[in-house]
Design a protein around this motif. Structure first.
Motif, short mmCIF file in Angstrom:
data_model
loop_
_atom_site.label_atom_id
_atom_site.label_comp_id
_atom_site.label_asym_id
_atom_site.label_seq_id
_atom_site.Cartn_x
_atom_site.Cartn_y
_atom_site.Cartn_z
N PHE A 195 -3.88 -6.00 0.12
CA PHE A 195 -4.01 -4.58 0.40
C PHE A 195 -3.95 -3.88 -0.34
O PHE A 195 -5.23 -4.68 -1.23
CB PHE A 195 -2.02 -4.55 0.87
CG PHE A 195 -1.73 -4.91 -0.53
CD1 PHE A 195 -1.83 -4.09 -1.74
CD2 PHE A 195 -0.69 -6.36 -0.87
CE1 PHE A 195 -1.34 -5.44 -2.93
CE2 PHE A 195 -0.12 -6.93 -1.91
CZ PHE A 195 -0.09 -6.04 -3.14
N THR A 196 -4.22 -2.88 -0.51
CA THR A 196 -5.03 -2.00 -0.77
C THR A 196 -4.12 -0.44 -1.72
O THR A 196 -4.17 0.43 -0.73
CB THR A 196 -6.73 -0.46 -0.85
OG1 THR A 196 -7.42 -1.68 0.37
CG2 THR A 196 -6.62 0.11 -1.35
N PRO A 197 -3.87 -1.17 -2.94
CA PRO A 197 -3.41 -0.23 -3.98
C PRO A 197 -3.65 1.07 -4.20
O PRO A 197 -5.06 0.80 -4.08
CB PRO A 197 -2.71 -0.97 -5.39
CG PRO A 197 -3.16 -2.51 -5.17
CD PRO A 197 -4.00 -2.14 -3.75
N PRO A 198 -3.05 2.36 -3.91
CA PRO A 198 -2.95 3.12 -4.08
C PRO A 198 -4.14 4.28 -4.73
O PRO A 198 -5.14 4.85 -5.25
CB PRO A 198 -2.38 4.59 -2.89
CG PRO A 198 -1.16 3.46 -3.22
CD PRO A 198 -1.72 2.92 -3.29
N GLY A 231 -3.55 -7.21 -5.12
CA GLY A 231 -3.84 -6.69 -3.56
C GLY A 231 -5.73 -7.67 -3.16
O GLY A 231 -5.28 -7.07 -1.61
N ARG A 243 5.94 0.15 -4.78
CA ARG A 243 4.78 -0.05 -3.55
C ARG A 243 5.02 -1.46 -2.51
O ARG A 243 3.61 -1.76 -1.49
CB ARG A 243 3.46 -0.41 -4.28
CG ARG A 243 2.86 0.68 -5.50
CD ARG A 243 2.76 -0.18 -6.53
NE ARG A 243 1.77 1.26 -7.42
CZ ARG A 243 2.23 2.25 -8.36
NH1 ARG A 243 3.53 2.16 -8.21
NH2 ARG A 243 1.68 3.00 -9.11
N SER A 247 0.45 -1.07 0.30
CA SER A 247 0.43 0.00 0.31
C SER A 247 0.68 1.58 0.65
O SER A 247 0.47 2.81 0.24
CB SER A 247 -1.37 -0.01 1.11
OG SER A 247 -0.32 -0.21 2.24
N TRP A 248 1.97 1.34 -0.37
CA TRP A 248 3.15 1.99 -0.10
C TRP A 248 2.72 3.13 -1.17
O TRP A 248 2.60 2.53 -2.80
CB TRP A 248 4.37 1.39 -0.34
CG TRP A 248 4.68 0.78 0.80
CD1 TRP A 248 3.92 1.30 2.47
CD2 TRP A 248 6.01 0.74 1.10
NE1 TRP A 248 5.41 0.19 2.82
CE2 TRP A 248 6.25 -0.04 2.18
CE3 TRP A 248 6.83 0.30 -0.38
CZ2 TRP A 248 7.66 -0.61 2.55
CZ3 TRP A 248 8.10 -0.36 0.13
CH2 TRP A 248 8.75 -0.99 1.64
#
Length: 670
Positions: free
Chosen positions: A659-662, A654, A438, A9-10
């Protein structure tokens, strides 16, 4: 300020649009008068291949990219220089001394001539059954490999194409199932070329042949090599001195033979070394060395990573300072200079090499675009597998503005190259940085069967496709996660890329529950086979992957129609083995989610292969997604396709790994 955020999620400045355009696909290069010309795929123009030019690199500003400065298209839209010989093409254009461009137009596979100030005119007939590739303008003559399909057969030969409009096409030689890499002697009296026959591939068994040209045709020829090795790339250093690549020692090295009045003298090595100058001849444009005007040689050497060397008349080798260390190709030579394409960390493109000074400067591409703080510290890794050492390169998550919570281990993607005789040189390219920035690590595995480590390593896969490749990627993943057993091939550490490899036992870099596997074509086969027959991976991404070996042997094109004889066994005797090895036979073993990406016009691995896996996953209720890209073939070239596939892969990871990629739209799994 450094933020603490979960891996994956970076926030990253590197978008899929950036990744699709940051590393241009180079397709040949040439010195033309005071200019440098090169072929380049243009994703924003539906992936067409143009030919571009810029002034000689002595006038080029370092840092200019191919879209600005004094760059201009030689080949305007909508013309598209792309050959379909062997389906993989290569050598789709050549430049004449007078600034004329000769190219294979994708839509009709004819050879056309584009002369300064004029429109393109065809040089070959329009018959709908003939393709040309491997174009070579040499000694003022235009040579090519011609492929003709009809009456249930495919025939190939080396031809000379007259340079006038719709002039004659004269076959110089055939006499074998496949031909490649023709070269004329300086006096124009002798032709050298590479030949091989089914069921061999050009990395199995070939011959370098030489024939005298009488009345415009090779009437007889002699083999220069024994036919027990994969000899490649003959080049005349003089009227009597023939240089070529061969591997009688188990490594592709430079050799030469001198022609006397009684034939050729004995084969003599040139600067022998425990590294490969040579590789898998998938593309007719591939070249691993060039002979300079004074007889010196600029050559690629591969032992894991690539390096470029200059070899003097005394046989002494000197390393050339070149940032690119993967997929190096010596595209052209002139005087004491060479044009070399390849991949460097964060970029790819074309470099102008000064063999005397042993330096290089990038003339196509975007040098220095990525700040070093975003670049992962790439490391070479060697781990123990059931069949011997397994070589890989590790690219850890790297972001100067983010760290993971204490105790969290990173998700990783195990990358499986195609071929399966491909090779990864350990370079973190744009698509790798897209993931590592990421918080997703990347591991490139050169499993048994890969080039770059000698013939024995390459032949580890003979008869064992679907076994050795799967075992090796599983061993690499286990070593990376620290779940491998003791007694690995090394001391338990990893070394910098290009240095001594270490063992992978107990690294503990990856979260063992969040390791995905990704590959295309033959790499996709390994992805699907690993998912069907092991529980080593929590997710899989297959790009145009092979699911049914028997169907592939039946449906694929002529170049690879007997490939599986050596990889699995000859048909029909090995029919049961084909069935047993195929991932589609073991659909009951699939438990992990799968993303399938496929081109609608793929003639190498037709869409039916991916769709059979999709249907099997749907029947079993396994989460999956399938994307079919219209107009794409075996490998994606269109900009919108590349962007969508890149974002879909991140969104898939994700969704599966939590996780949620932004910055990408979510992906819904069926």
């Amino acid at each position: 300020m450094v933020e603490t955020l979960p891996y994956g999620s970076w926030p990253s400045p590197f978008t899929a649009v950036w990744a699709s355009g940051a590393s241009p696909r180079i397709d040949g290069a040439a010195f033309v008068g005071d200019e440098i010309w090169w072929g380049q795929s243009v994703p924003e123009e539906a992936g067409r291949t143009t030919v571009r030019r810029r002034p000689d690199a002595r006038d080029v500003r370092v840092g200019d990219d191919a879209s600005g400065g004094d760059v201009a298209d030689v080949l305007p839209a909508p013309w598209n220089a792309r050959s379909r010989v062997h389906e993989y093409g290569g050598g789709s254009w050549a430049a004449g001394d007078d600034g004329s461009l000769y190219f294979v137009e994708k839509t009709d596979q004819r050879v056309w001539a584009l002369r300064p100030g004029a429109d393109p005119v065809p040089l070959t007939p329009a018959d709908g059954a003939t393709s040309y590739g491997g174009l070579r303008f040499t000694r003022g003559r235009l040579l090519a490999v011609r492929e003709w399909r009809g009456e249930g057969v495919v025939r190939r030969g080396i031809v000379e194409i007259a340079l006038e409009r719709e002039a004659s096409v004269r076959q110089l030689v055939g006499d074998s199932d496949f031909v490649a890499q023709p070269d004329l002697s300086p006096d124009g009296t002798h032709l050298a070329w590479v030949a091989w026959d089914h069921p061999n591939m050009p990395w199995d068994r070939t011959e370098v042949r030489v024939g005298r040209i009488d009345d415009g045709r090779v009437r007889s020829w002699a083999a220069v090599t024994a036919g027990e090795t994969a000899a490649l790339e003959p080049t005349w250093r003089s009227d009597t001195d023939l240089v070529y690549l061969d591997e009688p020692t188990g490594r592709w090295n430079l050799w030469h033979r001198v022609h006397t009045g009684d034939g050729f003298g004995p084969a003599e090595p040139i600067a022998p070394t425990d590294a490969d100058t040579g590789g898998a001849l998938w593309s007719l444009g591939a070249r691993w060395y060039g002979v300079l005007d004074d007889g010196r040689i600029v050559a690629v050497r591969t032992n894991g990573a690539d390096e470029l060397v200059a070899i003097g008349a005394d046989g002494e080798s000197s390393r050339i300072d070149l940032p690119a260390t993967s997929e190096l190709n010596v595209e052209a030579v002139s005087g004491g200079r060479a044009l070399v394409s390849g991949k460097a960390p964060g970029t790819s493109g074309l470099w102008l090499v000064d063999a005397e000074a042993r330096t290089a400067r990038q003339v196509v591409g975007t040098p220095g675009e990525i700040d070093e703080q975003w670049m992962p510290t790439t490391r070479a890794m060697t781990t123990a597998g059931p069949h011997g050492e397994v070589h890989a390169f590790v690219h850890p998550p790297t972001n100067p503005g983010a760290v993971a919570p204490a105790g969290e281990r990173a998700p990783y993607v195990v990358m499986v190259h195609g071929g399966p005789t491909g090779h990864e040189g350990g370079v973190a390219d744009a698509k790798t940085v897209y993931l590592t920035s990421r918080g997703i690590g990347v591991v490139q595995v050169n499993y048994g069967g890969s080039t770059g480590y000698g013939r024995a390593y390459r032949e580890r896969l003979r008869g064992q496709w679907g076994v050795v490749d799967v075992d090796d990627v599983v061993a690499a993943a286990a070593g990376l996660a620290g779940t491998a057993g003791e007694g690995g091939a090394g001391d338990g550490g990893v070394g910098d890329a290009g240095g001594a490899d270490g063992g992978a036992g107990g690294l503990g870099l990856a979260d063992p529950d969040r390791i995905a596997i990704k590959g295309g074509s033959a790499g996709g086969w390994t992805v699907l086979a690993a998912l069907a027959r092991t529980d080593a991976f929590a997710a899989g991404i297959s790009r145009y992957g092979v699911a049914d070996a028997r169907a592939l042997a039946t449906d694929t094109h002529d170049f690879e129609s007997r490939y599986l004889d050596g990889m699995i066994g000859p048909l029909p005797e090995a029919d049961e083995l084909y069935r047993e090895r195929s991932p589609l036979t073991h659909v009951d073993g699939f438990t992990a989610p799968v993303l399938l990406l496929q081109g609608s016009e793929d003639r190498v691995v037709p869409p039916a292969q991916s769709e059979a896996i999709r249907d099997a996953l749907a029947e079993r209720g396994i989460p999956h997604a399938y994307r079919l890209y219209e107009g794409e073939g075996h490998g994606f070239r269109r900009g919108d396709t590349i962007v969508d596939a890149t974002e879909a892969e991140l969104a898939f990871l994700g969704a599966v790994f939590g996780f949620t990629p932004p910055d990408v739209p979510p992906l819904t799994l069926d």
